[in-house]
Design an enzyme around this catalytic site. Structure first.
Site, short mmCIF file in Angstrom:
data_model
loop_
_atom_site.label_atom_id
_atom_site.label_comp_id
_atom_site.label_asym_id
_atom_site.label_seq_id
_atom_site.Cartn_x
_atom_site.Cartn_y
_atom_site.Cartn_z
N LYS A 195 0.86 -1.18 0.00
CA LYS A 195 0.00 0.00 0.00
C LYS A 195 0.90 1.23 0.00
O LYS A 195 1.33 1.72 1.02
CB LYS A 195 -0.91 -0.01 1.24
CG LYS A 195 -2.24 0.74 1.06
CD LYS A 195 -2.10 2.24 0.80
CE LYS A 195 -1.69 3.01 2.01
NZ LYS A 195 -1.62 4.50 1.74
N GLY A 247 6.11 5.46 8.77
CA GLY A 247 5.33 6.69 8.70
C GLY A 247 5.38 7.43 10.01
O GLY A 247 6.30 7.26 10.82
N SER A 248 4.37 8.25 10.23
CA SER A 248 4.37 9.11 11.41
C SER A 248 4.10 8.32 12.68
O SER A 248 3.48 7.25 12.67
CB SER A 248 3.30 10.20 11.26
OG SER A 248 2.01 9.66 11.42
N THR A 249 4.55 8.89 13.80
CA THR A 249 4.34 8.24 15.09
C THR A 249 2.85 8.19 15.43
O THR A 249 2.38 7.18 15.98
CB THR A 249 5.12 8.99 16.18
OG1 THR A 249 6.53 8.87 15.90
CG2 THR A 249 4.84 8.43 17.56
N GLY A 252 1.40 5.41 13.53
CA GLY A 252 1.98 4.17 14.04
C GLY A 252 1.35 3.71 15.35
O GLY A 252 1.13 2.52 15.56
N GLU A 269 8.16 1.55 11.95
CA GLU A 269 9.32 2.45 11.82
C GLU A 269 8.75 3.86 11.71
O GLU A 269 8.15 4.23 10.70
CB GLU A 269 10.15 2.07 10.59
CG GLU A 269 11.54 2.67 10.60
CD GLU A 269 11.60 4.00 9.89
OE1 GLU A 269 11.62 5.03 10.60
OE2 GLU A 269 11.60 4.02 8.66
N CYS A 303 13.64 10.56 8.04
CA CYS A 303 13.34 10.30 9.45
C CYS A 303 14.57 10.32 10.32
O CYS A 303 14.50 10.71 11.49
CB CYS A 303 12.58 8.98 9.59
SG CYS A 303 13.41 7.56 8.86
N GLU A 402 9.06 16.74 15.00
CA GLU A 402 9.64 16.40 13.70
C GLU A 402 9.11 17.39 12.66
O GLU A 402 7.95 17.35 12.26
CB GLU A 402 9.28 14.97 13.31
CG GLU A 402 10.02 14.48 12.09
CD GLU A 402 9.75 13.02 11.78
OE1 GLU A 402 10.67 12.33 11.31
OE2 GLU A 402 8.61 12.57 12.00
#
Length: 498
Positions: A195, A247-249, A252, A269, A303, A402
């Protein structure tokens, strides 16, 4: 039930447009399936603002068809053996390399990565990863026998594929981040649903073409471009044994909660706010020849970028001056211009968010150093001049969040001990570096900084070593032989003697 389960696949054109488009729709079970009308996205080139085309998107109701196709292939793929899986990985790598220039250019046009960097990160790197895992697959031992501790006989450990994997990848390094999931998953014997981000819809079509040309068995790798609804449906699907996500926290955390709730596996990650510690005894020439580039990789849309530079007093102003010289020397320009060191950021929204973060830091007292953008840039491109923010407090939002843009915070530490404290005083723990001539000190700091990976006088995630984060930077590891273990389960058979 997906709408695609009610009708056979619709053949689509093999033609390629000027925008590099291949077949439209999702690649599912070895077939190109036309999407329903009305679910689409218009893409624009961040370098120029010019339209790239309109692409169709898969949605949540397509998840069942994707999982069913992968499940149909699972037994055959697991049973064909490691050597055959290695041959398929090598075939994918060969076709990927053959389509390399086309793929690199498409990604540059989609998200603004300079073409030279795109060749490395979307072609050469992924091809090397796939070949690496092909080599590991050839030597994969799936049965291990041990002497039992509690009875006479044998204990056999059977390593079996987990099952269907959903690989959800972002737009910033799309195909390198896919390869680090696809390689070990296929080597382990797991079918994969890819995806990609909507921003990479054009290069995703080409990637599916690569898989088709490589002769990947139907259903072993499926590709569907869609948004958050498709991702959520795959994450929640009971037929998906593991979710591998970059991707983003924030996203996640949501994925981890959903996958954990149904007792499936995940590898997450996530974000980073990595710190580079520069001590007074650092080799200044070496440090300034390596560190600034690590801060501005892919216009800061990386990242593990070293976006907090924590320097001790004796060298602080020299680091400030070195960063000033570096950003003044970087040419910002269109991604397809071979002379561009930094391209645009991915979107107008990202540009505005980054500029807002810079403005907020200056208002708080940061010293801003940045060059003017070239006057001849395309007016509708999403350009951000590389920014150095000196005299930043580690508690300011710009040092804690970030930013994901070409922005570096320079922070003054009292001494080495204070630098370690500042580096750890952050929610993230993805990567870090230390710059010093004293290797004993460097190794001590590497052991004390809370980061999944750490560099001494340099940094480069090695493909043969595990890589990932701690704290809010995620769980699990990619790369290296350890990554294959993450796609296998260990089942035990007890054999009793007479």
């Amino acid at each position: 039930m997906s709408v695609h389960e009610t009708a056979p696949a619709v053949p689509l054109s093999d033609g390629q447009s000027a925008a590099g488009q291949h077949r439209d729709g999702m690649y599912c079970g070895g077939q190109w399936i036309a999407p329903p009308q009305g679910r689409e996205r218009k893409l624009r080139d961040p370098s120029t603002g010019a339209p790239l085309g309109t692409v169709s998107l898969a949605g949540a109701d397509d998840a069942d068809a994707l999982v069913a196709a992968a499940e149909r292939s699972a037994a055959g793929w697991a049973g064909c053996g490691p050597v055959r899986r290695a041959e398929i990985l090598e075939a994918i790598a060969e076709r990927w390399e053959a389509r390399g220039e086309e793929l690199a250019e498409l990604v540059s046009r989609e998200m603004g990565m300079p073409l030279g960097a795109s060749r490395g990160n979307n072609v050469h790197g992924p091809v090397a990863v796939l070949r690496y895992y092909a080599g590991l697959a050839r030597g994969l031992e799936t049965v291990e026998r041990r002497a039992p501790l509690l009875f006479d006989g044998t204990v056999s450990i059977h390593r079996a594929p987990l099952g269907v994997v959903a690989a959800i990848v972002p737009w910033n390094y799309p195909w390198m981040l896919l390869a680090t999931k696809l390689g070990p998953a296929l080597a382990a014997g797991c079918p994969v649903i890819v995806k990609p981000a909507e921003e990479n819809a054009l290069s995703a079509r080409l990637l599916a073409t690569v898989l088709d040309e490589a002769g990947v068995p139907p259903g072993v790798v499926n590709v569907a471009v869609g948004g958050a609804d498709l991702a959520a449906a795959l994450v929640a699907h009971p037929g998906v044994a593991k979710v591998a996500f970059t991707g983003s926290t924030a996203v996640g955390r949501s994925i981890g909660a959903t996958v954990g709730g149904r007792l499936a596996a995940s590898n997450l990650e996530l974000g980073g706010k990595s710190a580079a510690i520069v001590l007074d005894d650092a080799d200044l020439d070496l440090t300034l020849s390596r560190l600034p580039a690590l801060s501005y990789l892919n216009s800061g849309q990386t990242c593990f970028a070293q976006t907090r530079v924590i320097a001790t007093p004796g060298i602080y102003e020299r680091i400030v001056e070195g960063y000033r010289e570096y950003v003044q020397a970087q040419r910002v320009g269109p991604a397809l211009d071979e002379s561009s060191a930094l391209g645009p950021v991915a979107s107008a929204a990202a540009r505005d968010r980054i500029e807002g973060a810079i403005t907020g830091a200056v208002s708080a007292g940061a010293r801003l150093i940045r060059p003017a953008l070239p006057a001849d840039l395309p007016p509708d491109g999403h350009y951000v001049a590389p920014a150095v923010l000196a005299d930043v407090d580690n508690d300011w939002p710009v040092a804690r969040e970030e930013i994901f843009g070409p922005v570096v915070c320079l922070i003054r530490a009292r001494d080495a001990e204070d630098a370690v404290r500042l580096a750890n005083d952050n929610a993230y723990g993805l990567a870090g570096t230390v710059w010093t001539r004293d290797l004993d000190v460097a190794r001590d700091i590497a052991a004390r900084v809370q980061a999944g990976s750490f560099g001494i006088n340099g940094y480069l995630p090695d493909l043969g070593a595990p890589w990932g984060g701690v704290k809010a930077s995620g769980t699990g590891r990619e790369q290296g032989p350890e990554a294959i273990e993450g796609f296998l389960r260990a089942d035990t058979v007890y054999e009793f003697g007479s």
